[in-house]
Write an enzyme that holds these catalytic residues in place. Structure first.
Site, mmCIF file in Angstrom:
data_model
loop_
_atom_site.group_PDB
_atom_site.id
_atom_site.type_symbol
_atom_site.label_atom_id
_atom_site.label_comp_id
_atom_site.label_asym_id
_atom_site.label_seq_id
_atom_site.Cartn_x
_atom_site.Cartn_y
_atom_site.Cartn_z
ATOM 1 N N LYS A 35 -6.527 -0.340 1.888
ATOM 2 C CA LYS A 35 -6.195 0.916 2.559
ATOM 3 C C LYS A 35 -6.175 2.095 1.593
ATOM 4 O O LYS A 35 -6.607 3.201 1.961
ATOM 5 C CB LYS A 35 -4.862 0.800 3.280
ATOM 6 N N THR A 36 -5.688 1.895 0.364
ATOM 7 C CA THR A 36 -5.667 2.993 -0.592
ATOM 8 C C THR A 36 -7.083 3.419 -0.945
ATOM 9 O O THR A 36 -7.366 4.613 -1.128
ATOM 10 C CB THR A 36 -4.890 2.590 -1.856
ATOM 11 N N ASP A 215 0.125 7.539 4.881
ATOM 12 C CA ASP A 215 0.126 6.114 4.545
ATOM 13 C C ASP A 215 1.365 5.446 5.140
ATOM 14 O O ASP A 215 2.413 6.074 5.287
ATOM 15 C CB ASP A 215 0.126 5.969 3.023
ATOM 16 N N GLU A 216 1.245 4.143 5.472
ATOM 17 C CA GLU A 216 2.373 3.332 5.962
ATOM 18 C C GLU A 216 3.056 3.984 7.169
ATOM 19 O O GLU A 216 4.287 4.070 7.239
ATOM 20 C CB GLU A 216 3.403 3.100 4.841
ATOM 21 N N GLN A 247 3.307 -5.289 9.504
ATOM 22 C CA GLN A 247 4.111 -5.138 8.291
ATOM 23 C C GLN A 247 5.242 -4.134 8.468
ATOM 24 O O GLN A 247 5.731 -3.576 7.488
ATOM 25 C CB GLN A 247 3.217 -4.722 7.114
ATOM 26 N N ARG A 641 1.704 -11.794 0.085
ATOM 27 C CA ARG A 641 1.826 -11.318 -1.302
ATOM 28 C C ARG A 641 1.026 -12.208 -2.244
ATOM 29 O O ARG A 641 0.757 -11.825 -3.386
ATOM 30 C CB ARG A 641 3.296 -11.340 -1.765
#
Length: 713
Positions: A35-36, A215-216, A247, A641
């Site tokens: 995503k970044t 973001d997020e 998430q 993770r």
């Protein structure tokens, strides 16, 4: 100018997200889906489309994420363009808006920002209590109300506790206004108030920030979502929101997954693009993650996949209890490191560092057993989210004094220093001083020496303030002329004696042992500052000597020093972390610990890590459907993770308070649908086998060397 062609670095879904500029866009970014990369390439695309760098705002939740985003944008668009981009957290954007236009709602440009400890002190004063736990509950309640966009007058309390909290909130609001101070929730709430009530300011900021990248977005609360909508022109919405409904794990602090659904309702032209290719984990790990999260209702469908192959099966490690679990986790780490990351006899992947490992758990109290076993095995580790030395209340007190000596206009430092220790300067005096300073647009420290202050305060109060001011000025003079370690140490110790700080610590603690421990921290700080004045610097890589400096010169760097103290991420250490603190991070090898009913999912919680800690010793209670879904998302975050290997450990018996109860494996283990591909292992046996094989190879090499020597003789 873009340094690399996008088509060479982005997959088709990422390219679609980058090139969609015609209207609002929601990018559903699964864990590890890049995503970044999408956000920074979209910045480059917007620059190609003739947006000026200063018109593009990329907003995220943490300073670390913002820094990473800026660095990655710099690599693509160049340093000049990147330097003008607005890349910040929500709170930093709020500060930017309030510094520029806060006067429109009665806030001076040099307002103070209170941190959590500052807020706690004000609330204890407002509520007339010395009970930290009670004040903390008020703090959580007030923060929750503020995140819902409520002022004290808007709150409709449910029960006596909330009625008291509302009354405290009213007095708290009065104090903040008098101090010309804000808390972190206000950094969102006050810009919302400004943009709602001031059309000129709203038009200005919409024109200034022409395109928003958020973001997020699944972690936004009600006021953050409202801020985004106010910054967006409803007639021509230009934004890209990036998030993942799977998430969303911060419901306990006000975040609402419903904001994702609201986007589609508020912006009917919303383009939704799913990123499903994962660039982090193996197929086995992603299968487990997809299977677990499939049990939650979906806003949007997506399923993660990767090109890394199946990889090692997810291991389920059954343990007798917490100590046995810690032993097995440590043995697994040792075995993987000894074999170069290989599992079950497979070929290793080369050197494996301690920093490739993480042990994740639901609540902080679970770390204790792992810390003991890691220390016994001499494995270096850090506890993610653990309290920094500079976060301790006593060190923050001393840093506030030093900040005030360096910058008398630092109102936040003034408010902390003038009450640490207390010196007969109470709330009413500080309120009147704050009103006076606001009226004359001066700092609090400057105001206390104003000739006209006598019209606002009684003589006794002015006398106490002048005594404090003279003490600060005298300390500044001495600090400027004190050079070298020995003289700095003597001055600091004398200063602490003059303000009665040791007694202040003893008066504030019920336990003499705890007060003594805090005083030891103070003496460590004094010694550390003195050594720096003497020119001794200890950094990563060794100890260095430089020229001696004055105490004032060292004090001028205190904020930078405190931030540099958080450089633990650079060390080669294993990570112990709660699942909440692990979000956004990744490791090659992960152990997910304590996956039992009552722990994960955590039963009987109201919300979040604090309640998990408080309720760890209590019997489990029924979860609401919404709480269970968030716990399942937390499990999903933990699974994703891991890059190469994942072990899930469960307890046959576990501690609950002072009793030991039967452990029930978490329902999430069954939901992973591991079945026949699951690897049930005892890492101690694997480590024993590795050591035996190594000894056998050494013995074989010795025999061959002896034979060679005999032949040559």
């Amino acid at each position: 100018m873009i340094r690399r062609p996008m088509a060479n670095t982005l997959n088709p879904a990422q390219l679609a997200a980058v090139h969609h500029l015609a209207g609002p866009c929601l990018v559903l970014a699964g864990a590890g889906s890049g995503k970044t990369r999408v956000i920074v390439h979209k910045i480059a695309r917007l620059l190609q489309a003739d947006y000026a760098p200063g018109q593009i705002a990329a907003i995220t939740f943490t300073n670390k994420a913002a820094q990473e985003m800026r660095e990655r944008a710099k690599a693509i668009v160049g340093a000049r363009a990147a330097s003008s981009l607005v890349v910040s957290t929500f709170h930093a954007l709020g500060v930017r808006i309030l510094r520029a236009d806060g006067e429109r709602i009665g806030l001076k440009p040099r307002f103070s920002i209170l941190d959590s400890d500052d807020v706690l002190g004000v609330l204890k004063d407002a509520g007339g209590t010395t009970d930290n736990a009670l004040a903390r509950r008020w703090q959580w309640a007030i923060s929750r109300w503020k995140n819902q966009g409520l002022a004290s007058d808007d709150v409709e309390p449910a029960g006596d506790d909330e009625r008291v909290a509302k009354q405290v909130m009213q007095r708290y609001e009065e104090r903040l206004a008098a101090y010309q101070a804000v808390d972190f929730d206000d950094l969102i709430g006050l810009p919302v108030k400004l943009l709602q009530t001031d059309g000129e300011a709203r038009a200005k900021w919409r024109d200034t920030l022409r395109y928003l990248l958020v973001d997020e977005v699944q972690d936004t609360n009600a006021t953050q979502y409202e801020l985004l909508t106010l910054l967006t022109d409803p007639q021509e919405p230009r934004f890209t929101a990036v998030g993942d409904d799977d998430q969303s794990i911060y419901g306990w602090r006000g975040a609402t997954i419903e904001n994702l659904a609201r986007l589609a309702q508020d912006y009917p032209a919303l383009k939704v693009i799913a990123l499903e290719q994962n660039y982090r984990s193996t197929g086995a790990i992603l299968r487990a993650a997809n299977a677990v999260i499939a049990n939650n209702p979906k806003l949007y469908e997506k399923k993660l996949w990767s090109e890394f192959g199946a990889g090692e099966p997810v291991a389920v490690v059954e343990c007798d209890g917490e100590e046995h679990e810690a032993e097995r986790a440590v043995a697994r780490v040792q075995a993987l490191r000894a074999s170069g990351g290989a599992v079950a006899g497979a070929t290793g992947g080369g050197d494996v560092k301690w920093s490739d490992f993480a042990i994740l758990y639901r609540a902080n109290h679970q770390a204790r057993a792992f810390e003991q076993k890691l220390r016994a095995a001499q494995i270096p580790y850090k506890v993610s989210g653990g309290q920094s030395f500079f976060d301790r209340a006593e060190i923050r007190d001393l840093c506030a004094w030093l900040r005030l000596v360096v910058n008398p206009d630092d109102d936040t430092a003034f408010l902390r220093a003038v009450t640490s220790p207390k010196r007969g300067i109470g709330h009413q005096t500080l309120t009147s001083l704050g009103e006076f300073a606001g009226r004359w647009k001066t700092s609090l420290f400057e105001a206390l020496f104003a000739p006209s202050l006598g019209a606002a305060l009684p003589r006794k109060a002015i006398g106490s303030l002048h005594e404090f001011g003279r003490f600060v000025n005298e300390f500044e003079y001495k600090a400027r002329h004190t050079r070298g370690a020995q003289d700095a140490r003597e001055l600091l110790l004398q200063w602490l004696a003059d303000i009665g700080y040791e007694q202040h610590l003893r008066d504030g603690e019920d336990s003499d042992k705890l007060a003594a421990a805090r005083w030891t921290n103070v003496l460590d700080f004094v010694d550390w500052m003195a050594r720096r004045c003497g020119g001794e610097l200890t950094e990563v890589g060794g100890r260095f000597e430089s020229e001696a400096k004055s105490l004032l010169e060292i004090a001028q760097t205190i904020s930078v020093i405190a931030s540099l103290a958080e450089r633990g991420d650079e060390r080669d250490v294993l990570t112990l972390s709660t699942l909440h603190a692990a979000k956004g991070l990744e490791w090659a090898h992960v152990v997910l610990a304590g996956v039992n009913e009552g722990l994960l999912p955590f039963a009987g919680r109201e919300a979040g890590p604090q309640a998990a800690e408080a309720g760890a010793a209590k019997a489990g209670g029924a979860l609401t459907p919404e709480q269970l879904q968030e716990e399942r998302r937390l499990m999903y975050v933990g699974i994703t993770r891991a890059r190469r290997t994942l072990a899930v450990s469960t307890l046959r018996r576990r501690k609950r308070g002072r009793e030991t109860v039967a452990g029930i494996p978490s329902r999430f283990i069954a939901e992973m649908k591991l079945d026949e591909v699951t690897s049930k292992v005892d890492p101690r046996e694997r480590l024993k086998a590795l050591r035996a094989a190594s000894a056998q190879r050494i013995e074989q090499a010795a025999r061959e060397a002896a034979n060679d020597a005999a032949r040559s003789g």
